[in-house]
Design a protein around this motif. Structure first.
Motif, PDB file in Angstrom:
ATOM      1  N   VAL A  14      61.230 -25.971-156.776  1.00  0.00           N
ATOM      2  CA  VAL A  14      60.783 -25.993-155.444  1.00  0.00           C
ATOM      3  C   VAL A  14      61.026 -24.764-154.554  1.00  0.00           C
ATOM      4  O   VAL A  14      61.728 -24.139-154.767  1.00  0.00           O
ATOM      5  N   ILE A  15      59.894 -24.529-153.810  1.00  0.00           N
ATOM      6  CA  ILE A  15      59.910 -23.444-152.965  1.00  0.00           C
ATOM      7  C   ILE A  15      60.699 -23.806-151.517  1.00  0.00           C
ATOM      8  O   ILE A  15      60.506 -24.975-151.034  1.00  0.00           O
ATOM      9  N   ALA A  16      61.703 -22.827-151.338  1.00  0.00           N
ATOM     10  CA  ALA A  16      62.319 -23.268-149.983  1.00  0.00           C
ATOM     11  C   ALA A  16      62.552 -22.047-149.160  1.00  0.00           C
ATOM     12  O   ALA A  16      62.146 -21.043-149.300  1.00  0.00           O
ATOM     13  N   GLU A  17      62.902 -22.349-147.951  1.00  0.00           N
ATOM     14  CA  GLU A  17      63.168 -21.004-146.711  1.00  0.00           C
ATOM     15  C   GLU A  17      64.579 -20.860-146.964  1.00  0.00           C
ATOM     16  O   GLU A  17      65.667 -21.759-147.283  1.00  0.00           O
ATOM     17  N   VAL A  18      64.929 -19.869-146.747  1.00  0.00           N
ATOM     18  CA  VAL A  18      66.301 -19.080-146.513  1.00  0.00           C
ATOM     19  C   VAL A  18      66.890 -19.942-145.559  1.00  0.00           C
ATOM     20  O   VAL A  18      66.361 -20.277-144.478  1.00  0.00           O
ATOM     21  N   VAL A  25      66.527 -29.401-150.112  1.00  0.00           N
ATOM     22  CA  VAL A  25      65.631 -28.885-151.382  1.00  0.00           C
ATOM     23  C   VAL A  25      65.233 -29.627-152.257  1.00  0.00           C
ATOM     24  O   VAL A  25      64.474 -30.190-152.890  1.00  0.00           O
ATOM     25  N   ALA A  26      66.672 -30.313-152.766  1.00  0.00           N
ATOM     26  CA  ALA A  26      66.724 -31.136-153.984  1.00  0.00           C
ATOM     27  C   ALA A  26      65.839 -32.549-153.758  1.00  0.00           C
ATOM     28  O   ALA A  26      65.295 -32.680-154.355  1.00  0.00           O
ATOM     29  N   LYS A  27      66.152 -32.937-152.369  1.00  0.00           N
ATOM     30  CA  LYS A  27      65.412 -34.241-152.423  1.00  0.00           C
ATOM     31  C   LYS A  27      64.045 -34.171-152.266  1.00  0.00           C
ATOM     32  O   LYS A  27      63.237 -34.776-152.757  1.00  0.00           O
ATOM     33  N   SER A  64      69.882 -15.375-148.595  1.00  0.00           N
ATOM     34  CA  SER A  64      68.670 -14.388-148.593  1.00  0.00           C
ATOM     35  C   SER A  64      68.719 -13.568-149.409  1.00  0.00           C
ATOM     36  O   SER A  64      67.952 -12.781-149.371  1.00  0.00           O
ATOM     37  N   THR A  65      69.585 -13.587-150.682  1.00  0.00           N
ATOM     38  CA  THR A  65      69.819 -12.424-151.178  1.00  0.00           C
ATOM     39  C   THR A  65      69.404 -12.256-152.418  1.00  0.00           C
ATOM     40  O   THR A  65      69.167 -11.534-153.534  1.00  0.00           O
ATOM     41  N   THR A  66      68.214 -13.531-152.767  1.00  0.00           N
ATOM     42  CA  THR A  66      67.236 -13.271-154.158  1.00  0.00           C
ATOM     43  C   THR A  66      65.952 -14.046-153.688  1.00  0.00           C
ATOM     44  O   THR A  66      66.036 -14.997-152.852  1.00  0.00           O
ATOM     45  N   ASN A  67      65.008 -13.770-154.658  1.00  0.00           N
ATOM     46  CA  ASN A  67      63.634 -14.604-154.492  1.00  0.00           C
ATOM     47  C   ASN A  67      63.689 -15.651-155.302  1.00  0.00           C
ATOM     48  O   ASN A  67      62.583 -16.429-155.401  1.00  0.00           O
ATOM     49  N   GLU A  68      64.478 -15.806-156.486  1.00  0.00           N
ATOM     50  CA  GLU A  68      64.710 -16.935-157.328  1.00  0.00           C
ATOM     51  C   GLU A  68      66.254 -17.524-157.190  1.00  0.00           C
ATOM     52  O   GLU A  68      67.123 -16.752-157.525  1.00  0.00           O
TER      53      GLU A  68
END
Length: 79
Positions: A14-18, A25-27, A64-68
């Motif tokens: 799922v693509i999420a925002e910081v 996000v899970a839902k 915000s520390t990672t892109n995955e």
């Protein structure tokens, strides 16, 4: 900033925002994470990060520390 969140073992991405709550996000991705108190006290929503660190999904947000961001789901037979 967008973060790719992968829920294992079902390999749902799922693509999420910081800063977005992990439960939301899970839902949105159709991933069920059980909850109890929704305050982090009961640990019903506990999941593990990729490195094995346990966190409570109800009080945790996308960092915000990672892109995955990889989250391992597991079932607690007590719940």
């Amino acid at each position: 900033m967008s973060v790719k969140v992968k829920f294992l073992p079902d390999d749902v991405t799922v693509i999420a925002e910081v800063g977005e709550p992990i439960l939301e996000v899970a839902k949105r991705g159709g991933v069920f994470i059980p909850t109890g108190c929704v305050m982090g006290s009961c640990h019903a929503c506990e999941v593990e990060l990729e490195d094995g660190t346990p966190i409570c999904a109800c009080i945790s947000a996308i960092p915000s520390t990672t892109n995955e961001f990889i989250i391992n789901l597991y079932s607690d037979p007590v719940w």
